[in-house]
Write an enzyme that holds these catalytic residues in place. Structure first.
Site, mmCIF file in Angstrom:
data_model
loop_
_atom_site.group_PDB
_atom_site.id
_atom_site.type_symbol
_atom_site.label_atom_id
_atom_site.label_comp_id
_atom_site.label_asym_id
_atom_site.label_seq_id
_atom_site.Cartn_x
_atom_site.Cartn_y
_atom_site.Cartn_z
ATOM 1 N N ASN A 84 31.246 -7.165 62.888
ATOM 2 C CA ASN A 84 29.813 -7.141 63.215
ATOM 3 C C ASN A 84 29.136 -5.852 62.726
ATOM 4 O O ASN A 84 28.003 -5.569 63.102
ATOM 5 C CB ASN A 84 29.603 -7.310 64.727
ATOM 6 C CG ASN A 84 30.229 -6.170 65.533
ATOM 7 O OD1 ASN A 84 30.772 -5.221 64.965
ATOM 8 N ND2 ASN A 84 30.143 -6.256 66.847
ATOM 9 N N ASP A 120 37.497 6.754 69.354
ATOM 10 C CA ASP A 120 37.177 6.013 70.578
ATOM 11 C C ASP A 120 38.410 5.735 71.436
ATOM 12 O O ASP A 120 39.548 5.932 70.999
ATOM 13 C CB ASP A 120 36.453 4.701 70.224
ATOM 14 C CG ASP A 120 37.132 3.942 69.083
ATOM 15 O OD1 ASP A 120 38.306 4.236 68.772
ATOM 16 O OD2 ASP A 120 36.481 3.067 68.493
ATOM 17 N N GLU A 140 28.436 -0.665 68.699
ATOM 18 C CA GLU A 140 28.098 -2.062 68.484
ATOM 19 C C GLU A 140 26.665 -2.183 67.944
ATOM 20 O O GLU A 140 25.882 -1.229 68.033
ATOM 21 C CB GLU A 140 28.222 -2.823 69.814
ATOM 22 C CG GLU A 140 29.625 -2.787 70.432
ATOM 23 C CD GLU A 140 30.630 -3.711 69.734
ATOM 24 O OE1 GLU A 140 30.534 -3.910 68.508
ATOM 25 O OE2 GLU A 140 31.514 -4.221 70.444
ATOM 26 N N HIS A 149 30.249 -2.735 63.266
ATOM 27 C CA HIS A 149 30.400 -1.539 64.096
ATOM 28 C C HIS A 149 31.305 -0.505 63.444
ATOM 29 O O HIS A 149 32.188 -0.833 62.655
ATOM 30 C CB HIS A 149 30.839 -1.872 65.538
ATOM 31 C CG HIS A 149 32.258 -2.283 65.745
ATOM 32 N ND1 HIS A 149 32.625 -3.189 66.717
ATOM 33 C CD2 HIS A 149 33.415 -1.914 65.158
ATOM 34 C CE1 HIS A 149 33.937 -3.343 66.707
ATOM 35 N NE2 HIS A 149 34.440 -2.584 65.769
HETATM 36 C C1 GLP Z 1 38.060 -1.696 66.463
HETATM 37 C C2 GLP Z 1 37.889 -0.155 66.402
HETATM 38 C C3 GLP Z 1 37.244 0.268 65.120
HETATM 39 C C4 GLP Z 1 37.880 -0.480 63.971
HETATM 40 C C5 GLP Z 1 37.508 -1.935 64.051
HETATM 41 C C6 GLP Z 1 38.190 -2.811 63.008
HETATM 42 O O1 GLP Z 1 37.379 -2.309 67.490
HETATM 43 N N1 GLP Z 1 37.195 0.430 67.502
HETATM 44 O O2 GLP Z 1 37.380 1.685 64.958
HETATM 45 O O3 GLP Z 1 37.406 0.010 62.744
HETATM 46 O O4 GLP Z 1 37.641 -2.455 65.354
HETATM 47 O O5 GLP Z 1 39.505 -3.092 63.355
HETATM 48 P P1 GLP Z 1 40.508 -3.854 62.394
HETATM 49 O O6 GLP Z 1 40.921 -2.868 61.360
HETATM 50 O O7 GLP Z 1 41.655 -4.253 63.288
HETATM 51 O O8 GLP Z 1 39.785 -5.003 61.818
#
Ligand code: GLP
Length: 260
Positions: free
Chosen positions: A136, A67, A143, A138
């Site tokens: 959440n 993304d 989402e 995702h």
């Molecule tokens: C972000 C990314 C995800 C990631 C998630 C968790 O928003 N788009 O690909 O897995 O949130 O992030 P973190 O590892 O900082 O908790």
């Protein structure tokens, strides 16, 4: 699902890195799907160290990130392009012309989403897709209530996701509202998915993903439909699972099962 639970985050990260190194050794021209976020930082550090020690090469590999934020360019300090260059690409032998992320500064995100999805298909598809998980549930920026067969497209970020990611932006209000993300269907099309989650903040989402119903409310639960999904957890992220004893029985200390 293969659920591997480790005593601490460090061991979970080592296991995730080992999976990637093994896949690259077996197939040097691997098409590797990559993720961003805080969880991935120690994993990328480990991969860089493995590269520096001569244990792995990325020279023939190609990568596709999940993304990117809409509205910011590849050189923006908070873009995922910058994140990937800073933590991985600039420190390994990958050919940067084969590292792909959606362009957040494109003129038309709808066109860009279709171009990106087509590029993945033209590459032969993703061999190994690395994933994190949001609190959440995702995956990528899919989402809750994302279609479970969705392809790369525009997603509106939830207030919670924007808040979780605001720490990277100088002003919280600069956190983008939209992102381009591979869809749940794009992720399910990869040949192997490898999800890494550490810390208690992820425990609820992990339980919903592994033991909850398959539901768009928890997009990560779609991985239950994937023929080869490996979930790597530390014990904090695994804390709310109910079948923990069974996972330890099949994979003691995260080891392969007796059948392998
Ligand atoms: C972000 C990314 C995800 C990631 C998630 C968790 O928003 N788009 O690909 O897995 O949130 O992030 P973190 O590892 O900082 O908790």
């Amino acid at each position: 699902m293969k659920v591997l639970i480790f005593d601490d985050a460090e061991r979970a990260v080592i296991s995730a890195a080992d999976h990637i190194v093994t896949a690259l050794s077996a197939k040097p021209e691997l098409v590797l799907g990559l993720a961003t976020g805080g969880t991935m930082l120690p994993l990328y550090q480990r991969l860089v160290a493995q590269y520096q020690a001569g244990r792995v090469s990325f020279a023939k590999a190609a990568t596709f990130n999940l993304d990117e934020y809409i509205g910011i360019g590849p050189d923006h300090a908070c873009s995922y392009h910058t994140y990937m260059r800073d933590v991985l690409f600039n420190h390994i032998d990958i050919d940067q012309s084969r590292t792909f992320l959606p362009r957040g500064d494109c003129a038309d995100p709808v066109v860009e989403a279709a171009r990106y999805e087509a590029l993945i298909t033209e590459s032969g598809g993703i061999d190994l897709q690395l994933l994190g998980i949001g609190q959440n549930g995702h995956i990528g920026f899919n989402e809750p209530t994302s279609s479970l067969s969705s392809l790369t497209r525009i997603k509106t970020l939830t207030a919670d996701t924007r808040q979780a990611n605001a720490r990277y932006f100088e002003n919280a209000e600069d956190t983008p509202k939209y992102a381009l993300t591979m869809g749940v269907g794009s992720i399910l099309a990869s040949r192997h998915t490898l999800l890494l989650a550490t810390g208690t903040a992820k425990a609820k989402a992990v339980a919903a993903m592994v033991e909850g119903p398959v539901s768009a409310v928890c997009p990560a639960s779609a991985l239950q439909l994937h023929p080869k999904a490996t979930i790597i957890l530390d014990k904090d992220a695994a804390a709310r699972l109910e079948l923990t004893e069974y996972y330890h029985h099949v994979h003691p200390q995260g080891a392969e099962s007796a059948w392998n």
